[in-house]
Design a protein around this motif. Structure first.
Motif, PDB file in Angstrom:
ATOM      1  N   PRO A   1       7.762  27.773 -29.085  1.00  0.00           N
ATOM      2  CA  PRO A   1       7.389  29.187 -29.023  1.00  0.00           C
ATOM      3  C   PRO A   1       5.910  29.437 -28.697  1.00  0.00           C
ATOM      4  CG  PRO A   1       7.622  28.495 -31.294  1.00  0.00           C
ATOM      5  CD  PRO A   1       8.077  27.340 -30.443  1.00  0.00           C
ATOM      6  N   ALA A   2       5.112  28.405 -28.522  1.00  0.00           N
ATOM      7  CA  ALA A   2       3.695  28.591 -28.188  1.00  0.00           C
ATOM      8  C   ALA A   2       3.565  29.169 -26.774  1.00  0.00           C
ATOM      9  CB  ALA A   2       2.958  27.259 -28.284  1.00  0.00           C
ATOM     10  N   LEU A   3       2.595  30.044 -26.579  1.00  0.00           N
ATOM     11  CA  LEU A   3       2.394  30.703 -25.283  1.00  0.00           C
ATOM     12  C   LEU A   3       2.214  29.691 -24.159  1.00  0.00           C
ATOM     13  CD1 LEU A   3       1.982  33.212 -23.540  1.00  0.00           C
ATOM     14  CD2 LEU A   3      -0.433  33.220 -24.259  1.00  0.00           C
ATOM     15  N   ARG A   4       1.461  28.623 -24.390  1.00  0.00           N
ATOM     16  CA  ARG A   4       1.198  27.640 -23.328  1.00  0.00           C
ATOM     17  C   ARG A   4       2.464  26.916 -22.871  1.00  0.00           C
ATOM     18  NH1 ARG A   4      -0.831  26.172 -28.140  1.00  0.00           N
ATOM     19  NH2 ARG A   4      -0.483  24.087 -28.991  1.00  0.00           N
ATOM     20  N   THR A   5       3.411  26.686 -23.779  1.00  0.00           N
ATOM     21  CA  THR A   5       4.662  26.040 -23.369  1.00  0.00           C
ATOM     22  C   THR A   5       5.563  27.036 -22.651  1.00  0.00           C
ATOM     23  OG1 THR A   5       5.515  26.400 -25.612  1.00  0.00           O
ATOM     24  CG2 THR A   5       4.676  24.199 -25.093  1.00  0.00           C
ATOM     25  N   LEU A   6       5.555  28.270 -23.100  1.00  0.00           N
ATOM     26  CA  LEU A   6       6.314  29.321 -22.435  1.00  0.00           C
ATOM     27  C   LEU A   6       5.827  29.477 -20.993  1.00  0.00           C
ATOM     28  CD1 LEU A   6       8.051  32.224 -23.290  1.00  0.00           C
ATOM     29  CD2 LEU A   6       5.812  32.996 -22.548  1.00  0.00           C
ATOM     30  N   GLN A   7       4.506  29.526 -20.798  1.00  0.00           N
ATOM     31  CA  GLN A   7       3.949  29.659 -19.453  1.00  0.00           C
ATOM     32  C   GLN A   7       4.243  28.429 -18.594  1.00  0.00           C
ATOM     33  OE1 GLN A   7      -0.134  30.497 -20.617  1.00  0.00           O
ATOM     34  NE2 GLN A   7       0.118  32.649 -20.030  1.00  0.00           N
ATOM     35  N   THR A   8       4.237  27.259 -19.201  1.00  0.00           N
ATOM     36  CA  THR A   8       4.582  26.035 -18.468  1.00  0.00           C
ATOM     37  C   THR A   8       6.029  26.098 -18.012  1.00  0.00           C
ATOM     38  OG1 THR A   8       2.937  24.717 -19.684  1.00  0.00           O
ATOM     39  CG2 THR A   8       4.741  23.516 -18.646  1.00  0.00           C
ATOM     40  N   ALA A   9       6.929  26.464 -18.910  1.00  0.00           N
ATOM     41  CA  ALA A   9       8.357  26.538 -18.581  1.00  0.00           C
ATOM     42  C   ALA A   9       8.640  27.598 -17.521  1.00  0.00           C
ATOM     43  CB  ALA A   9       9.170  26.829 -19.836  1.00  0.00           C
ATOM     44  N   GLU A  10       7.919  28.709 -17.541  1.00  0.00           N
ATOM     45  CA  GLU A  10       8.129  29.758 -16.541  1.00  0.00           C
ATOM     46  C   GLU A  10       7.906  29.245 -15.121  1.00  0.00           C
ATOM     47  OE1 GLU A  10       5.493  32.790 -18.032  1.00  0.00           O
ATOM     48  OE2 GLU A  10       7.119  33.782 -19.128  1.00  0.00           O
ATOM     49  N   ALA A  11       7.048  28.256 -14.966  1.00  0.00           N
ATOM     50  CA  ALA A  11       6.767  27.692 -13.641  1.00  0.00           C
ATOM     51  C   ALA A  11       7.997  27.004 -13.043  1.00  0.00           C
ATOM     52  CB  ALA A  11       5.601  26.708 -13.722  1.00  0.00           C
ATOM     53  N   LEU A  12       8.952  26.669 -13.874  1.00  0.00           N
ATOM     54  CA  LEU A  12      10.187  26.034 -13.408  1.00  0.00           C
ATOM     55  C   LEU A  12      11.098  27.032 -12.701  1.00  0.00           C
ATOM     56  CD1 LEU A  12      11.853  23.404 -13.372  1.00  0.00           C
ATOM     57  CD2 LEU A  12      12.687  24.018 -15.641  1.00  0.00           C
ATOM     58  N   GLY A  13      11.003  28.298 -13.090  1.00  0.00           N
ATOM     59  CA  GLY A  13      11.814  29.324 -12.457  1.00  0.00           C
ATOM     60  C   GLY A  13      13.266  29.332 -12.885  1.00  0.00           C
ATOM     61  N   ARG A  14      13.538  28.843 -14.094  1.00  0.00           N
ATOM     62  CA  ARG A  14      14.907  28.838 -14.635  1.00  0.00           C
ATOM     63  C   ARG A  14      14.916  29.490 -16.006  1.00  0.00           C
ATOM     64  NH1 ARG A  14      18.096  23.253 -13.399  1.00  0.00           N
ATOM     65  NH2 ARG A  14      17.386  22.915 -11.272  1.00  0.00           N
ATOM     66  N   ARG A  15      16.108  29.835 -16.444  1.00  0.00           N
ATOM     67  CA  ARG A  15      16.261  30.387 -17.786  1.00  0.00           C
ATOM     68  C   ARG A  15      16.033  29.295 -18.820  1.00  0.00           C
ATOM     69  NH1 ARG A  15      20.756  34.888 -17.931  1.00  0.00           N
ATOM     70  NH2 ARG A  15      20.407  34.444 -20.110  1.00  0.00           N
ATOM     71  N   PHE A  16      15.429  29.683 -19.935  1.00  0.00           N
ATOM     72  CA  PHE A  16      15.190  28.733 -21.019  1.00  0.00           C
ATOM     73  C   PHE A  16      15.312  29.459 -22.344  1.00  0.00           C
ATOM     74  CE2 PHE A  16      11.064  30.296 -19.528  1.00  0.00           C
ATOM     75  CZ  PHE A  16      10.495  30.776 -20.692  1.00  0.00           C
ATOM     76  N   LYS A  17      15.364  28.666 -23.406  1.00  0.00           N
ATOM     77  CA  LYS A  17      15.494  29.208 -24.755  1.00  0.00           C
ATOM     78  C   LYS A  17      14.307  28.745 -25.597  1.00  0.00           C
ATOM     79  CE  LYS A  17      18.512  29.289 -28.760  1.00  0.00           C
ATOM     80  NZ  LYS A  17      19.676  28.716 -29.404  1.00  0.00           N
ATOM     81  N   LEU A  18      13.652  29.696 -26.269  1.00  0.00           N
ATOM     82  CA  LEU A  18      12.591  29.331 -27.209  1.00  0.00           C
ATOM     83  C   LEU A  18      13.237  28.706 -28.433  1.00  0.00           C
ATOM     84  CD1 LEU A  18      10.178  32.392 -27.067  1.00  0.00           C
ATOM     85  CD2 LEU A  18      10.006  30.211 -25.873  1.00  0.00           C
ATOM     86  N   HIS A  19      12.617  27.653 -28.942  1.00  0.00           N
ATOM     87  CA  HIS A  19      13.180  26.922 -30.078  1.00  0.00           C
ATOM     88  C   HIS A  19      12.071  26.685 -31.099  1.00  0.00           C
ATOM     89  CE1 HIS A  19      16.013  24.199 -32.004  1.00  0.00           C
ATOM     90  NE2 HIS A  19      16.880  24.492 -31.055  1.00  0.00           N
ATOM     91  N   ALA A  20      12.113  27.412 -32.212  1.00  0.00           N
ATOM     92  CA  ALA A  20      11.059  27.375 -33.226  1.00  0.00           C
ATOM     93  C   ALA A  20      10.789  25.968 -33.753  1.00  0.00           C
ATOM     94  CB  ALA A  20      11.409  28.305 -34.385  1.00  0.00           C
ATOM     95  N   GLU A  21      11.806  25.119 -33.787  1.00  0.00           N
ATOM     96  CA  GLU A  21      11.637  23.761 -34.320  1.00  0.00           C
ATOM     97  C   GLU A  21      10.796  22.871 -33.406  1.00  0.00           C
ATOM     98  OE1 GLU A  21      14.556  25.355 -34.177  1.00  0.00           O
ATOM     99  OE2 GLU A  21      14.884  25.729 -36.312  1.00  0.00           O
ATOM    100  N   LEU A  22      10.423  23.350 -32.219  1.00  0.00           N
ATOM    101  CA  LEU A  22       9.616  22.570 -31.273  1.00  0.00           C
ATOM    102  C   LEU A  22       8.144  22.983 -31.292  1.00  0.00           C
ATOM    103  CD1 LEU A  22      12.090  22.603 -28.251  1.00  0.00           C
ATOM    104  CD2 LEU A  22      11.773  20.797 -29.966  1.00  0.00           C
ATOM    105  N   ALA A  23       7.760  23.864 -32.215  1.00  0.00           N
ATOM    106  CA  ALA A  23       6.376  24.347 -32.317  1.00  0.00           C
ATOM    107  C   ALA A  23       5.419  23.196 -32.607  1.00  0.00           C
ATOM    108  CB  ALA A  23       6.288  25.408 -33.416  1.00  0.00           C
TER     109      ALA A  23
END
Length: 152
Positions: free
Chosen positions: A51-73
């Motif tokens: 759920p960290a902003l930097r991982t969200l922004q990294t994943a957005e670069a992939l251009g696919r749907r993803f799910k935030l997962h609190a256990e990966l913080a």
């Protein structure tokens, strides 16, 4: 099952930790690695993101749907990553976008059976595969890719 561990790209320093954004360089790193991953991943790949902003922004670069997962913080354990991915029981490829030292520890656990502090570069992806379901000795490292090795 295939499991890909993708470390977030370069982020700004500061606090609060979960709100740190990617730098301009980090956006470029994420975009390059995202393009490579998009060309390699199956369409059915499940993508789980801290759920960290930097991982969200990294994943957005992939251009696919993803799910935030609190256990990966930040601060997660290697076992948390494997549990979130449903390793090794999942029938689909799973991509985890997360943090150091957790991803390096997960890589070490997969390959050696022990958590060790292995370094994973920012924006790098490590791709693991298991030939025989349920056989830990059949796990292998299929690929390691760094953003600066991606050919345009």
């Amino acid at each position: 099952m295939d499991l890909i561990l993708w470390r977030h790209a370069e982020a700004e320093a500061g606090m609060p930790d979960l709100e740190r954004a990617l730098t301009a360089k980090g956006h470029k790193q994420a975009r390059r690695m995202g393009e490579w991953l998009a060309s390699q991943l199956p369409e059915s790949c499940r993508i789980l993101v801290s759920p960290a902003l930097r991982t969200l922004q990294t994943a957005e670069a992939l251009g696919r749907r993803f799910k935030l997962h609190a256990e990966l913080a930040p601060g997660a354990e290697a076992e948390d990553v494997l549990k979130a991915a449903n390793w090794p029981a999942s029938k689909e490829t799973v991509l985890i976008v997360g943090h150091q030292p957790t991803l390096g520890q997960t890589a070490a656990l997969l390959l050696t059976g022990e958590e060790q502090d292995w370094e994973m570069r920012k924006a790098a992806a490590w791709w693991f595969s298991q030939r025989e379901p349920g056989d830990p000795s059949s796990i292998y490292l299929k690929a390691v890719m760094a953003h600066d090795l991606v050919v345009k």
